[in-house]
Design a protein around this motif. Structure first.
Motif, PDB file in Angstrom:
ATOM      1  N   TYR A 123       0.823  -1.213   0.000  1.00 11.99           N
ATOM      2  CA  TYR A 123       0.000   0.000   0.000  1.00 11.99           C
ATOM      3  C   TYR A 123       0.861   1.268   0.000  1.00 11.99           C
ATOM      4  O   TYR A 123       0.527   2.265  -0.655  1.00 11.99           O
ATOM      5  N   GLN A 124       1.975   1.218   0.716  1.00 15.96           N
ATOM      6  CA  GLN A 124       2.793   2.421   0.872  1.00 15.96           C
ATOM      7  C   GLN A 124       3.948   2.519  -0.129  1.00 15.96           C
ATOM      8  O   GLN A 124       4.647   3.528  -0.150  1.00 15.96           O
ATOM      9  N   SER A 125       4.133   1.524  -0.947  1.00 17.38           N
ATOM     10  CA  SER A 125       5.294   1.511  -1.839  1.00 17.38           C
ATOM     11  C   SER A 125       5.127   2.425  -3.053  1.00 17.38           C
ATOM     12  O   SER A 125       4.015   2.734  -3.472  1.00 17.38           O
ATOM     13  N   ASN A 126       6.250   2.839  -3.577  1.00 14.45           N
ATOM     14  CA  ASN A 126       6.329   3.649  -4.804  1.00 14.45           C
ATOM     15  C   ASN A 126       5.623   4.990  -4.690  1.00 14.45           C
ATOM     16  O   ASN A 126       4.951   5.455  -5.620  1.00 14.45           O
ATOM     17  N   ASN A 127       5.778   5.596  -3.509  1.00 17.49           N
ATOM     18  CA  ASN A 127       5.410   6.995  -3.286  1.00 17.49           C
ATOM     19  C   ASN A 127       3.956   7.293  -3.647  1.00 17.49           C
ATOM     20  O   ASN A 127       3.062   6.782  -3.009  1.00 17.49           O
ATOM     21  N   ASP A 128       3.712   8.081  -4.695  1.00 12.60           N
ATOM     22  CA  ASP A 128       2.356   8.533  -5.009  1.00 12.60           C
ATOM     23  C   ASP A 128       1.531   7.520  -5.795  1.00 12.60           C
ATOM     24  O   ASP A 128       0.396   7.828  -6.185  1.00 12.60           O
ATOM     25  N   PHE A 129       2.051   6.339  -6.034  1.00 15.15           N
ATOM     26  CA  PHE A 129       1.323   5.348  -6.819  1.00 15.15           C
ATOM     27  C   PHE A 129      -0.059   5.079  -6.225  1.00 15.15           C
ATOM     28  O   PHE A 129      -1.076   5.075  -6.927  1.00 15.15           O
ATOM     29  N   GLY A 130      -0.124   4.858  -4.921  1.00 13.07           N
ATOM     30  CA  GLY A 130      -1.390   4.565  -4.270  1.00 13.07           C
ATOM     31  C   GLY A 130      -2.374   5.720  -4.354  1.00 13.07           C
ATOM     32  O   GLY A 130      -3.574   5.509  -4.552  1.00 13.07           O
ATOM     33  N   ALA A 131      -1.877   6.951  -4.217  1.00  9.77           N
ATOM     34  CA  ALA A 131      -2.754   8.122  -4.296  1.00  9.77           C
ATOM     35  C   ALA A 131      -3.314   8.290  -5.699  1.00  9.77           C
ATOM     36  O   ALA A 131      -4.499   8.597  -5.886  1.00  9.77           O
ATOM     37  N   LEU A 132      -2.477   8.088  -6.708  1.00  7.77           N
ATOM     38  CA  LEU A 132      -2.920   8.211  -8.093  1.00  7.77           C
ATOM     39  C   LEU A 132      -3.914   7.106  -8.453  1.00  7.77           C
ATOM     40  O   LEU A 132      -4.894   7.345  -9.159  1.00  7.77           O
ATOM     41  N   LEU A 133      -3.677   5.906  -7.945  1.00  4.49           N
ATOM     42  CA  LEU A 133      -4.616   4.810  -8.157  1.00  4.49           C
ATOM     43  C   LEU A 133      -5.941   5.099  -7.457  1.00  4.49           C
ATOM     44  O   LEU A 133      -7.024   4.922  -8.029  1.00  4.49           O
ATOM     45  N   GLY A 134      -5.863   5.556  -6.218  1.00  2.00           N
ATOM     46  CA  GLY A 134      -7.063   5.862  -5.464  1.00  2.00           C
ATOM     47  C   GLY A 134      -7.929   6.909  -6.140  1.00  2.00           C
ATOM     48  O   GLY A 134      -9.162   6.846  -6.097  1.00  2.00           O
ATOM     49  N   HIS A 135      -7.286   7.860  -6.803  1.00  2.00           N
ATOM     50  CA  HIS A 135      -8.030   8.900  -7.498  1.00  2.00           C
ATOM     51  C   HIS A 135      -8.849   8.324  -8.650  1.00  2.00           C
ATOM     52  O   HIS A 135      -9.975   8.765  -8.907  1.00  2.00           O
ATOM     53  N   LEU A 136      -8.309   7.325  -9.321  1.00  2.00           N
ATOM     54  CA  LEU A 136      -9.045   6.670 -10.406  1.00  2.00           C
ATOM     55  C   LEU A 136     -10.256   5.900  -9.880  1.00  2.00           C
ATOM     56  O   LEU A 136     -11.272   5.762 -10.567  1.00  2.00           O
ATOM     57  N   LEU A 137     -10.148   5.390  -8.665  1.00  2.00           N
ATOM     58  CA  LEU A 137     -11.217   4.581  -8.089  1.00  2.00           C
ATOM     59  C   LEU A 137     -12.384   5.414  -7.567  1.00  2.00           C
ATOM     60  O   LEU A 137     -13.517   4.940  -7.522  1.00  2.00           O
ATOM     61  N   THR A 138     -12.122   6.649  -7.181  1.00  2.71           N
ATOM     62  CA  THR A 138     -13.143   7.484  -6.536  1.00  2.71           C
ATOM     63  C   THR A 138     -14.435   7.623  -7.349  1.00  2.71           C
ATOM     64  O   THR A 138     -15.528   7.431  -6.801  1.00  2.71           O
ATOM     65  N   PRO A 139     -14.390   7.951  -8.642  1.00  3.37           N
ATOM     66  CA  PRO A 139     -15.643   8.085  -9.401  1.00  3.37           C
ATOM     67  C   PRO A 139     -16.397   6.768  -9.557  1.00  3.37           C
ATOM     68  O   PRO A 139     -17.576   6.765  -9.909  1.00  3.37           O
ATOM     69  N   LEU A 140     -15.718   5.646  -9.294  1.00  2.00           N
ATOM     70  CA  LEU A 140     -16.331   4.328  -9.426  1.00  2.00           C
ATOM     71  C   LEU A 140     -16.854   3.802  -8.100  1.00  2.00           C
ATOM     72  O   LEU A 140     -17.176   2.623  -7.970  1.00  2.00           O
ATOM     73  N   LYS A 141     -16.912   4.690  -7.100  1.00  2.00           N
ATOM     74  CA  LYS A 141     -17.402   4.353  -5.759  1.00  2.00           C
ATOM     75  C   LYS A 141     -16.554   3.261  -5.101  1.00  2.00           C
ATOM     76  O   LYS A 141     -17.041   2.460  -4.308  1.00  2.00           O
ATOM     77  N   LEU A 142     -15.279   3.262  -5.441  1.00  2.00           N
ATOM     78  CA  LEU A 142     -14.310   2.355  -4.842  1.00  2.00           C
ATOM     79  C   LEU A 142     -13.249   3.184  -4.138  1.00  2.00           C
ATOM     80  O   LEU A 142     -13.076   4.372  -4.416  1.00  2.00           O
ATOM     81  N   LYS A 143     -12.537   2.536  -3.226  1.00  2.00           N
ATOM     82  CA  LYS A 143     -11.524   3.260  -2.451  1.00  2.00           C
ATOM     83  C   LYS A 143     -10.349   2.324  -2.177  1.00  2.00           C
ATOM     84  O   LYS A 143     -10.543   1.151  -1.855  1.00  2.00           O
TER      85      LYS A 143
END
Length: 314
Positions: A123-143
């Motif tokens: 979850y914490q690896s590769n710096n902003d990878f998780g944040a950028l992925l999470g942003h893609l999930l938000t409009p799909l009602k996923l987190k």
């Protein structure tokens, strides 16, 4: 984490970071505990240098699989005594303990359960990878969270209450997450250091990538002003828009899950049908429907008016 727990700290060069990790690794090896360091982006030093930062690391993060409080205290004392600043404070934020090294580098020790170690490292690896992925999930009602891949439940527009919300964990099995989102396994193995270009290629090749989600109105775009990995991502994104949209169509022709995402985004199917179909992918349809029914019941009880005095029960 992030290197801002203390007012006066020193940043770390690549050499400083590697050396400090080795020192901590040797000490934790003697303690007989399982631990890991979240993987850093492989070209972090280069992209930071391009932006005028010779020292790319703000702190050293360590994830340690110890649940017992007394044992945690012993490990913090071991590391603080060996590499910490004499007379320096130890700050605690939930399960994370922070202190300064002799060089005034911030060291963050995050403790967790043994069964959560692999997931947290991923979850914490590769710096902003998780944040950028999470942003893609938000409009799909996923987190994407420390709990796993989460489905966001809601009952909107409840009179006098607003929107009733809840979250349900679909899975924290990393292989299942990768399969569902169409992520390569190495992107969430907690070990592989991806380059910024690889992060871009991975995220733009997932089922959940839709170019419009990285619009200027989203706060995550502001991260590029202070986050080199995000800045590199958006630079690549802005120069490849047409190619990316074509690539997405070719990658997922007649893909049922991608079509489900697209249908929901385009309002072809309604929210309740969508979350029902999503939950089926994880064999959690019954659980989701039960939680949704519970939300509705709670919402109804909160906004039901008193028949005599016409007020709402809170």
């Amino acid at each position: 984490m992030g290197g801002d727990a203390f007012q006066s700290t020193e940043r770390l060069s690549e050499e400083d970071y590697v050396r400090k990790c080795e020192e901590i690794k040797l000490l934790l090896g003697t303690a007989g505990v399982n631990f890991g360091f979240p993987a850093e982006v492989s070209d972090k030093q280069a992209i930071c240098k391009e932006r005028g930062k010779d020292k790319p690391y703000g702190d050293v993060d360590v994830v340690i699989a110890v649940e017992d409080h007394r044992r945690r205290t012993e490990i913090v004392k071991l590391l603080k005594t060996s590499v910490g600043l004499e007379g320096g404070d130890v700050l605690r934020n939930d399960t994370t303990y922070s202190f300064l090294s002799k060089e005034r580098f911030q060291i963050d020790l995050q403790f967790c359960k043994q069964e959560n170690l692999a997931f947290i490292l991923a979850y914490q690896s590769n710096n902003d990878f998780g944040a950028l992925l999470g942003h893609l999930l938000t409009p799909l009602k996923l987190k994407w969270s420390k709990l796993g891949l989460v489905l966001k439940l809601r009952i909107p527009n409840v009179s006098g209450v607003g929107t009733c919300k809840a979250e349900l964990v679909l899975t924290k099995d990393l292989s299942v997450v990768c399969s569902f989102l169409a992520l390569p396994g190495h992107s969430l193995d907690g070990k592989t250091r991806m380059s910024t270009t690889e992060i871009f290629e991975v995220l733009t090749s997932t089922r959940v990538f839709f170019f419009a989600d990285y619009d200027v109105k989203y706060k995550i775009r502001e991260r590029r002003k202070r986050r080199p990995v995000s800045d590199c991502f958006f630079n690549l994104l802005e120069s490849n828009q047409i190619d990316l949209e074509e690539q997405k169509r070719n990658l997922f022709k007649k893909d049922e899950v991608e079509m489900l995402f697209r249908s929901f985004r385009n309002k072809v199917i309604k929210y309740e049908e969508y979350i029902s179909l999503i939950s089926e992918q994880f064999n959690k349809k019954d659980e989701v429907l039960e939680r949704l029914a519970s939300l509705k019941e709670c919402a109804n009880s909160k906004h039901a008016p008193n028949s005599k005095f016409n007020f709402q029960i809170l």
